[in-house]
Motif scaffolding. Structure first.
Motif: not given
Length: 203
Positions: A115-122
């Motif tokens: 799972e990635l947090d939103e910052a990592a996804k961005k």
């Protein structure tokens, strides 16, 4: 020959090329979580690296790594148009395969490692977009139908498979009109239709 695969993984590109060269081959599905084949065989005994694809050419003769398997299969094309036999054309195929493997494949892989947090996804989306900006521009400047020349080849199959992963991770490919056009062209090939069906990705 025997192809060890996981549905929709990069092994799908090898599956497509196998269909193109019209040879007899067997498919063996691998569960990448348990590392067992569909018959319960320890996949590490076949490929100690643990990932797909693996191509069994003859009993006990195994080739791994998608960038090795794709040219190997393509050179068996009876029409001799999937990959140039030598020279600059063949080098361009290897150049594209290297780029797709070391850059684009790795950029997508970030999303499959937990799972990635939103910052990592961005950050991950931004890297994929950077790479597709280059690919889209390269296609736009080219004077041929596919990545290397006017013939479909292993690099096109690999790019098609990687673009499939955008849907899985929620990435928007529509800004890249040239990539989308090439993807559409590849999707229309019978070899692709059969591979997608045989892997259970379409009905």
């Amino acid at each position: 020959m025997k192809l060890y695969y996981a549905p929709g993984a990069c092994s799908l590109a090898a599956h497509i090329i196998l269909n193109e060269i019209n040879v007899d081959f067997d498919l063996v599905r691998v569960d990448l979580k348990t590392h067992l084949t569909e018959k319960g065989v320890d996949y590490y005994q076949i490929n100690p690296k643990g990932y797909v694809p693996a191509l069994e050419i003859n009993p006990g003769l195994i080739l791994t790594e998608i960038v090795a398997i794709l040219p190997f299969l393509a050179q068996h094309d009876p029409k001799q148009d999937l990959i140039p036999p030598s020279g600059f054309g063949r080098a361009k195929v290897l150049e594209w395969l290297g780029y797709l493997n070391s850059e684009l494949h790795d950029a997508y892989a970030v999303f499959f490692q937990g799972e990635l947090d939103e910052a990592a996804k961005k950050k991950g989306y931004a890297e994929i977009d950077r790479l597709f900006s280059y690919i889209d521009a390269a296609i736009a400047k080219a004077e041929h139908e596919y990545l290397v020349d006017d013939n479909f080849g292993p690099a096109d199959a690999y790019l098609f498979v990687l673009t499939n992963w955008s849907k899985t991770i929620g990435h928007d490919l529509t800004p890249y009109s040239n990539v989308m056009a090439l993807r559409k062209k590849v999707r229309q090939r019978q070899s692709v239709e059969i591979a997608l069906r045989d892997e259970g990705l379409i009905k």
